[in-house]
Design an enzyme around this catalytic site. Sequence first.
Site, PDB file in Angstrom:
ATOM      1  N   GLU A 139       0.813  -1.212   0.000  1.00 40.48           N
ATOM      2  CA  GLU A 139       0.000   0.000   0.000  1.00 40.48           C
ATOM      3  C   GLU A 139       0.852   1.269   0.000  1.00 40.48           C
ATOM      4  OE1 GLU A 139      -2.658  -0.558   3.334  1.00 40.48           O
ATOM      5  OE2 GLU A 139      -4.046  -1.728   2.090  1.00 40.48           O
ATOM      6  N   VAL A 140       1.689   1.403  -1.013  1.00 41.07           N
ATOM      7  CA  VAL A 140       2.520   2.607  -1.149  1.00 41.07           C
ATOM      8  C   VAL A 140       1.665   3.670  -1.822  1.00 41.07           C
ATOM      9  CG1 VAL A 140       4.730   3.518  -1.941  1.00 41.07           C
ATOM     10  CG2 VAL A 140       4.522   1.093  -1.379  1.00 41.07           C
TER      11      VAL A 140
END
Length: 436
Positions: free
Chosen positions: A134-135
Amino acid sequence: MRLVHLDLKGAAPRVSYLEQRGAHGILIEYEDMFPFKGELEILKSPHAYSEEDIERIQQLAELHKLEVVPLVQTFGHVEFILKHEKYQHLREVERFPNSFNPHAPDTLALLQRILAQVMEKHRRSTWIHIGADEVFHLGEGMDSKNWMSHNKGDTGTMYLNHIKEVLGFITTQYWGLRVLMWDDMLRKISVGALQGERMRTAAVADEMGVSAAPILLAAPAGVVPSAQQEPVPGPAGTRGLRPARGASGILLLLAPVPMTPSLLPPPEYDHYSVLCELLPVGIPSLAICLQTLVNVCWCSSSPSSCMTSAPSGLGSQLLLPFPSEGRGVFPGAEIYHMVEQVNGHLKESILKALEEESAIKGWFSPYHRKRQFGNPRNMESFGSKVLKLHEDWESFIRDLRGHLERIYFPDTVEEWMEENVNPYLDQLRDLVRDYR
């Protein structure tokens, strides 16, 4: 390999509570609970574990034959770092503290210092998890936009470049240390791009009807994985490849998320959110997940038919397919049942007293209370009932607070009370105060 993920970004329990059964290891995401020191001391919580606590955790794990796998977020989910003014210049997007800017020279240097301090206290660990899920907002920062424009690249290439730098550091500094990471960002990258970055699929497992992530052998840029590789066991049902001596590759095992069953509800969704669960409340769910993974015949058309007994110590309440009555004797069971009472009855009982009691609505409304004006005769009709309700709940909450304080630090207890108890009990407290 069955790992229990302890995400300590909120509601971190005292070390004395950390004993688990039914897993091969514990995946510990310390965040600000790690006892960072020196220039990194700014990152640690006021209630962070001590170095002695970290050692005690590993001793407990060793006693129960559990592998300790430290999880250090290296790309996204770094709010606990980037919220500090000292490190704001490392944000991908200036407004948001979620993700690192992979182009800032200080990003990798900071990660190396963090990884070094964590691994210094986990010398017995043979695995490390680098997060990397989840960048958010990757590619939205000016540095990233300029890089993509000048290099005709994309966010996938940027992502892989950063991961390779992290892996290159681990490979150089910690020979033989095996690496895990979440795979959600890799799902967005084409197979061709992965192959172009010297990352090759070595094995894929499809077990228990759950989509399993591949084991990848990642090598630093310019290094093609050697054919002289020996099989190495990975999680159940998978085999990876270990680089031969002298090769500079590293085993990268991708932990499957979010399609695999979660073994424990997270205490918080991210560093800024409110608490969403307490560990003792999640223990029955954790036990069921672990026992299901161990005992259920997944080849059967009806998996639940193969599980005939509940996990030891949890009573009959956890038998599949539906729960039944039973108190259970697992650590923190008192909190589990008391939280159940709060969730099921606190709000309901108080709102019923305040909103459905006709004498309160007609003769002790907010208008009456503000002006301290009321008929004693009418007030007596509800007074004893309200006072009893208040006394019972206050006594119950005092007991619950005592149990919580034995497991949790004061900030966790206060936050949980403010979110789950005070919004309702304060209404009753105010009414009793005005009545008296």
